[in-house]
Scaffold this active site. Sequence first.
Site, PDB file in Angstrom:
ATOM      1  N   GLU A  34       0.774  -1.232   0.000  1.00 45.80           N
ATOM      2  CA  GLU A  34       0.000   0.000   0.000  1.00 45.80           C
ATOM      3  C   GLU A  34       0.809   1.288   0.000  1.00 45.80           C
ATOM      4  O   GLU A  34       0.271   2.356   0.245  1.00 45.80           O
ATOM      5  CB  GLU A  34      -0.969   0.026   1.183  1.00 45.80           C
ATOM      6  CG  GLU A  34      -2.067  -0.970   0.964  1.00 45.80           C
ATOM      7  CD  GLU A  34      -3.194  -0.854   1.959  1.00 45.80           C
ATOM      8  OE1 GLU A  34      -3.031  -0.140   2.947  1.00 45.80           O
ATOM      9  OE2 GLU A  34      -4.217  -1.477   1.717  1.00 45.80           O
ATOM     10  N   GLU A  81      -5.878  -8.038  -0.969  1.00 46.75           N
ATOM     11  CA  GLU A  81      -6.217  -7.873   0.442  1.00 46.75           C
ATOM     12  C   GLU A  81      -7.696  -7.508   0.528  1.00 46.75           C
ATOM     13  O   GLU A  81      -8.146  -6.590  -0.156  1.00 46.75           O
ATOM     14  CB  GLU A  81      -5.361  -6.809   1.126  1.00 46.75           C
ATOM     15  CG  GLU A  81      -5.595  -6.794   2.641  1.00 46.75           C
ATOM     16  CD  GLU A  81      -4.791  -5.726   3.381  1.00 46.75           C
ATOM     17  OE1 GLU A  81      -3.569  -5.638   3.200  1.00 46.75           O
ATOM     18  OE2 GLU A  81      -5.422  -4.976   4.157  1.00 46.75           O
TER      19      GLU A  81
HETATM   20  C1  147 Z   1      -4.637  -2.398   5.361  1.00 47.69           C
HETATM   21  C2  147 Z   1      -3.277  -3.022   5.662  1.00 47.69           C
HETATM   22  O1  147 Z   1      -2.637  -3.449   4.493  1.00 47.69           O
HETATM   23  C3  147 Z   1      -3.345  -4.147   6.666  1.00 47.69           C
HETATM   24  O2  147 Z   1      -2.042  -4.455   7.132  1.00 47.69           O
HETATM   25  C4  147 Z   1      -4.241  -3.776   7.809  1.00 47.69           C
HETATM   26  O3  147 Z   1      -3.715  -2.657   8.481  1.00 47.69           O
HETATM   27  C5  147 Z   1      -5.592  -3.454   7.265  1.00 47.69           C
HETATM   28  C6  147 Z   1      -6.593  -3.146   8.355  1.00 47.69           C
HETATM   29  O4  147 Z   1      -7.851  -2.938   7.800  1.00 47.69           O
HETATM   30  O5  147 Z   1      -5.523  -2.330   6.421  1.00 47.69           O
HETATM   31  O6  147 Z   1      -4.379  -1.063   5.043  1.00 47.69           O
HETATM   32  C7  147 Z   1      -5.335  -0.251   4.516  1.00 47.69           C
HETATM   33  C8  147 Z   1      -5.440   1.038   5.005  1.00 47.69           C
HETATM   34  C9  147 Z   1      -6.336   1.924   4.438  1.00 47.69           C
HETATM   35  C10 147 Z   1      -7.124   1.517   3.377  1.00 47.69           C
HETATM   36  C11 147 Z   1      -7.010   0.224   2.897  1.00 47.69           C
HETATM   37  C12 147 Z   1      -6.125  -0.654   3.479  1.00 47.69           C
HETATM   38  N1  147 Z   1      -8.035   2.410   2.796  1.00 47.69           N
HETATM   39  O7  147 Z   1      -8.213   3.530   3.306  1.00 47.69           O
HETATM   40  O8  147 Z   1      -8.650   2.068   1.778  1.00 47.69           O
END
Ligand code: 147
Length: 694
Positions: free
Chosen positions: A168, A246
């Site tokens: 990310e 994910e």
């Molecule tokens: C994801 C991460 O990749 C994971 O490690 C974990 O922290 C997960 C928890 O929900 O979230 O990170 C994201 C953070 C923000 C968004 C998407 C995934 N977003 O805002 O769309």
Amino acid sequence: TNNVTTSANIPGLFVDGVCVDCPRFDGVGAISGGGATSRLLVDYPPDVQAEILDFLFLPNFGASLHILKVEIGGDSYSTDGSESSHMHSQDDLNLSRGYEWWLLKEAKKRNPHILTYGLPWAFPGWVTDDVKNPFQHIDRLTNYTLQWVKGAKEVHGIDIDYLGIWNERGTNREYVLAMRKVLDASGFNNVRLVVNDGQPKDLCPLMVNDTEYINTADILGFHYPNDKSGVWPICSSFDTPIWASEESSSYDDLNGAACWARVMASHYVLNNMTGNIMWNLVGSYAHGTGWYASSMLTAVQPWSGYYEWEQMPVVWATAHYTQFAFPGWRYMPVGKGSGELAQGGYYMTLVSPDQKYFTVIVVKISREHAPCTRPRLWNWSTQDEVFQITVDLPILSEADEDSADGETQTWYSNLEQEDTVLFQKLDNPGVLSRVSSFVKSSKLGVRSYDISLNVTAGSVFTVTNLMQAGNKGTAKVRNKPDARFPLPYYDDFNSYQCDNCYSKYLSDQMGAFEIHFIDDGNTDKNGELWQRRALVQSAPQVPVGWQGTTKNGPMTVVGMTEWEDVGLQVSFRLPDPGTFVCISTRTDQFWSNGVSMCANTSSWFLVYGGAPMAGFDTKAAIAHGTLPASLRQDYWHILGLSTQGHQVEASVNGDVVVGKDDVSIRVGDSGFVALGASAYAAVQFGHIHIEPVG
Ligand code: 147
């Protein structure tokens, strides 16, 4: 009930026995890491641990996952903690650290065909000169990643199937192309690259007209993709498989199950996505850390050996897919065997490579039960309907000559009923019986591929002619829950028969706290050898973080977020005169509250309600002082800290420096115990002792 009939015939799509328009089914998986999500599973009693692993990985038993995606540890916080890197520094290489190798091997033991996928969230600082940009020295980074892939193969016998770039936080064209070359040159031609483990808008527009980049990305992996918007036309135009690499981040309850069962269908039907990976695999991170229980199943009580064996709705939602279709199977195209239900929901037909077997999955989740953590839902409505499908694959007529010809079996769950699930018996729809999810229909041997299902809100159906598949595994070890972390707790780190390993129950949040054999040659007051192993902070410099948490030093937590009155005693050795060692109570995973007592060779401070690093500005410290005799670096010293109600007592080598009535703190604050340091230095801890107070 609004009985609408939807029917879909599968016409002769096959040319010379191959369905040319049928996308490959790449499988269903889950993520360990991102970060430290599996931490406490390691400390479970072996019999329960084995059973949990069975529920996750054993084929035809539970979640029966096709893909295990793991974090490549980067010594830094990545959601629920920090995972150790295989290379803390440029000339360090250790391929036994952490628990992901162990987990990969346990998964492979249960399912040799499970596909593996590695992805970094953070990196050790040496890979770059700029902690915001790991791609600064491409050669360092490719070597770092190669060492992990090689280690998997050479040390653990594990083939890595998929490799991601940086979770990310973006990708880098030059690195992707270079990584491909390095992998190929080292004999790892079979490792597939997944780009970018982020958002489509941050990747696909950059790839347009860049055939080299497009061709080097084997999979486009997106996170929490929104099926109703995004850059799909651009991404789809590349003809590269697209995954939700994910997904979910939703609770391990029925709603989480409904989210997950729904997106696995909608991602294919609406966006032709062919792989789905859930965050996260197992909720083995303490209550009070981020995203508690947003997992396939939760297992956070290694001391009691309890996990959620009574109800595992997300496991059973997963089983509807994983037990009846496998990577390499084909999805029937949308409009020809797969599609949207007339009254809301999705269905898809999957066919085995030899086309003898088919599996139809039907999912109808009403909107109010459908939300995942993200993205926001679009509007839809659902009504109950009767769904009919005729399966008419060319090869099935041949299969009719087999003895099992014409038979199908049906598995059913309802993901919208709390606690217990109403199962409407397929052969006697008038009878409702209370059973749990993932139920095999008693109506076997349908002897027809004309399938008719009563699809009510919340339904998940799997219909298949794969008669040997499908099994609802049961728990044998049924321990009772006990959420309380066992106190008193004592560990002097001498009993561990390992180097570079983690100590029991401690959950690193920043940096890497590992058991190391230390040659201290040191003796206590009586001239006796104090100890031979210690807990050593082993990340030597500020890492490339995943989320901006570098202002504090390395830190590990233990215990419960609910703890208020505890007494803590820790012995330590200082690596240099300047670095402070800190111990805390009532704190959180970010070290952003609680009470912390810190000392370096010449001074100490006590800080409350903020990060201990704020204490260096002694205005933020509620008490501070210089030590009457400076602390020798080659000696072990002891810090003590206890909090009871509004009282704090803190000591250095047994001398009370803050007495019970010297300062006052708020009553009612609670949190973990923590150990840490002000800098990425090799602070050693000799023992930890925690006891209840009051
Ligand atoms: C994801 C991460 O990749 C994971 O490690 C974990 O922290 C997960 C928890 O929900 O979230 O990170 C994201 C953070 C923000 C968004 C998407 C995934 N977003 O805002 O769309």
